[in-house]
Structures are given as structure tokens and as C-alpha cells.
Design an enzyme around this catalytic site. Sequence first.
Site, mmCIF file in Angstrom:
data_model
loop_
_atom_site.group_PDB
_atom_site.id
_atom_site.type_symbol
_atom_site.label_atom_id
_atom_site.label_comp_id
_atom_site.label_asym_id
_atom_site.label_seq_id
_atom_site.Cartn_x
_atom_site.Cartn_y
_atom_site.Cartn_z
ATOM 1 N N GLY A 70 0.890 -1.400 0.053
ATOM 2 C CA GLY A 70 -0.014 0.112 0.021
ATOM 3 C C GLY A 70 0.976 1.251 0.150
ATOM 4 O O GLY A 70 0.499 2.214 -0.743
ATOM 5 N N THR A 71 1.928 1.361 0.827
ATOM 6 C CA THR A 71 2.738 2.491 1.008
ATOM 7 C C THR A 71 3.284 2.811 -0.576
ATOM 8 O O THR A 71 3.177 3.967 -1.009
ATOM 9 C CB THR A 71 4.035 2.262 1.781
ATOM 10 N N GLN A 179 -7.521 -0.233 3.361
ATOM 11 C CA GLN A 179 -8.365 -1.095 4.379
ATOM 12 C C GLN A 179 -9.811 -1.779 3.902
ATOM 13 O O GLN A 179 -10.485 -2.274 4.605
ATOM 14 C CB GLN A 179 -8.749 0.032 5.600
ATOM 15 N N SER A 199 -3.318 -3.529 -0.529
ATOM 16 C CA SER A 199 -2.297 -4.301 0.247
ATOM 17 C C SER A 199 -2.496 -5.572 0.365
ATOM 18 O O SER A 199 -3.604 -5.792 1.229
ATOM 19 C CB SER A 199 -1.838 -3.419 1.150
ATOM 20 N N ALA A 200 -1.952 -6.733 0.065
ATOM 21 C CA ALA A 200 -2.511 -8.047 0.008
ATOM 22 C C ALA A 200 -2.387 -8.486 1.713
ATOM 23 O O ALA A 200 -3.378 -9.280 1.930
ATOM 24 C CB ALA A 200 -1.347 -9.052 -0.632
ATOM 25 N N HIS A 201 -1.673 -7.985 2.446
ATOM 26 C CA HIS A 201 -1.472 -8.668 3.833
ATOM 27 C C HIS A 201 -2.360 -8.024 4.521
ATOM 28 O O HIS A 201 -2.822 -8.594 5.599
ATOM 29 C CB HIS A 201 -0.056 -8.235 4.366
ATOM 30 N N THR A 237 12.774 -7.466 -11.181
ATOM 31 C CA THR A 237 12.189 -8.777 -11.163
ATOM 32 C C THR A 237 10.786 -8.905 -10.478
ATOM 33 O O THR A 237 10.868 -8.639 -9.117
ATOM 34 C CB THR A 237 12.919 -9.886 -10.958
ATOM 35 N N CYS A 328 1.105 1.302 12.348
ATOM 36 C CA CYS A 328 2.532 2.049 11.816
ATOM 37 C C CYS A 328 2.782 2.831 13.117
ATOM 38 O O CYS A 328 4.090 3.435 13.062
ATOM 39 C CB CYS A 328 2.012 2.838 10.491
#
Length: 378
Positions: A70-71, A179, A199-201, A237, A328
Site C-alpha cells: 500500500g505504501t 483497508q 495491500s495483500a497482507h 524482477t 504504523c
Amino acid sequence: MKVYLDNAATTPIAKEVITEIEPYLSTYFGNPSSTHAFGRKTKNAIEINRKKIADFINAKSNEIIFTSGGTEADNIALRCAVIDLKVERIITTKIEHHAVGHTAQDLLKSNGTEIVFLSTDELGNPSIEELNELLKSSKRTLVSLMHANNEIGTMLPISETADICNQYDHVFFHSDTVQTMGHYSFDVKELGIDFLTCSAHKIHGPKGIGFLYVKKDFKISPLITGGSQERSHRGGTENIYGIIGLGKAMDLAYANLENHQEYVQGLKLKMMKEIQLMDKRISFNGETDPDKSLYTVLNVSFPEDICNSMLLFSLDIHGIAASGGSACSSGSSIGSHVLAELPNQENKQAVRFSFSRFTTNEEIEYTLEKIRAIIKNE
Ligand code: PLP
């Protein structure tokens, strides 16, 4: 019992995601830029996942750029707006994630980009009247307003905000959807939005991978120069495991979206109701109306005389993981920049509980029982 209620910080990876990634760790190792069969195998997997992700938000494959999360996606959006779209002004709020706030500050320093902060009300809603007024100026502008606040859950009426921005050719709209992607449906064509982030996490995928949706007619200068990966938008890559994991995480999130929404909303409402019964002075931060509040986040303020600053620590001792702000900023002595913008925060302890589809009713019961005991000093 171990209870994880910090899903806005990160989520546990889903088993199906691990299974999907595994062959690319053990067997398919080709460099996606190689033209031989080994490379074609991994390149193909990347493009299948790009198309799938694009389809979920009604975008085209060439509008999706994979990023490290996301960042980076927020960074590309803001920097592209200033560098490539020649934006002179960013309109945002003080309660954005630092990925937006600090990037805007950096652009002020490096490019002299003007930053205008919309005021936010006591629930964290940005002033749409101020936005309407500011957009009357002919300055090329990026509006960057998050879809849901990661600390207090207040949600932006994203469609109405996009409509406002779309009245002007010189206005671009970015929404940090870190979110909400995977928790709500998006149709970028209907929204007419310029940038979205993921963001996947946050959705049971791997860490270090995400994407930026960017309207296809924008030219983008890469932040990371090097090879011609990601159609020359991002050298290096590709994170093949991450991309495959992200694709699977999106599949799982959208496969049963309505059930997940209903289930998680139910957990949140139950927790709100029970906490309120413990002491009338306990309050909630941000919007509480289910239509205006992210169903995965509940931010609670406890008066300090019933819960001292050791509350999070006490929960942790009982095996309950929650957070004192966003991941964060938790653990940092400077505290939450979001809560600092809300009124009446003095002498209160704020705790963010955040849920996922893996959170169980038993875990909520256990947490409520422990909060009750902490309040009663037992
Ligand atoms: N934007 C929001 C709203 C977030 O909550 C976060 C993470 O907490 C980010 C951006 C950053 O995402 P990432 O951890 O993938 O860099």
C-alpha cells in the site's frame, strides 16, 4: 487462548493462499522476463493474476501496477500526479495514513506542491463543503482521501466524492483503499476514479505485495528505474509469489463477500453492544453507523479511571492482541496522529479492535470477559 484482534495492522495468511504460492517456491522459478519456457510459465501466472484482479474492480489489465504494498502504491499515485500530471496542489486531510501524509509533505519540500487539509468533524469525516469550494479554483489538483480510516474506521462516501472531482477536468482523485479492497466491491469505471490502492497482507495475502490501479491514459514515470517490468512503470524482477498470493487472496475475499461482511459486522456490533453495557462513559471513536463505518474496525475510548494506560498490556497478558492506534504508529511514543485530530481524547485510553472473517464468536466472548475483568480490577 490466543485472540488476534489486530487485523487492520495485518491479517494471517489464508491456507489456500499458501497452497497456491507453494509450486512457485518449489518448482516454477523462471525469471518472468526470460523468453524460454521457464520464464513463460511465471510470466503467464503474473498476467493471469493481473487480469483476474483487474476484473474484480472492472479495470483493464494495463491499469494494474503491482507494487511492494500500500505504501508504494500511494507513493506512485501522489508522485505521478505531481510529476506526470503536473498537479500543483494536493487536497487531503490530517488523518490520512502516513503513506499519503508524509508523501504529500515530501512533495511540498521537493516540488513546492501546495497541500491543503480539509477540516474533519468529530467523527473523522472530511468537509465536503470545503472540498466543493476549493475545487472552484482552476489549479491542477489531486484530491487524496482515504476510503476508510485505518484507525477509526470512518468511511468516505467515495462515489459522491468521485462525482464532485469528476466535474472538473483539472482535478484527479486518489483514494487509499488499503483497508477496504477485498472488503467492499469496486467498479472503477462506474466510480470514474483515477487511482486506487491495495495491500495483500490486509486481506489474508502475503506481505510486501499490493497494487495500484491507475487510469490507463496516464503516463507514469517509474519511481524505481531499471528493467522494463510492469510496462516500464516499475523496474525489478517481479514478486511472483506475492502476485500469486495476492490474486488468490482477492479470489477468497470476493468469493463470499456478502457472507463475510455480514458475519464480521455481526461480531463488531456484538462487541459494541456489550462494551457499552460495561460503563456508560465508554465511547467509540469515528462513525458508528454501519453504513458509514468500516465493519472490520472498532475503536473504543475507555476513561482512564476505569482502564489505565496498561490496558493493552493487560489484554496482551491474556493473549489478546489489539492495538493503540494503527500498526504504523503503535509502539511509538508520538501516539496517533488520527486521534490527535478528534475532540475529547483527554484522559482516555483508545484501543482499536479489528476483526477478520477468521475471528470467532468465542474469541469475542473471551475478549469481552477479559475487558470486564480488567474494568472491575479483578
Ligand atoms: N494505507 C492504509 C490506510 C493502511 O492502513 C496501511 C497499512 O497499515 C497502508 C496504507 C500501508 O500499506 P503497506 O503496509 O502495504 O505498505
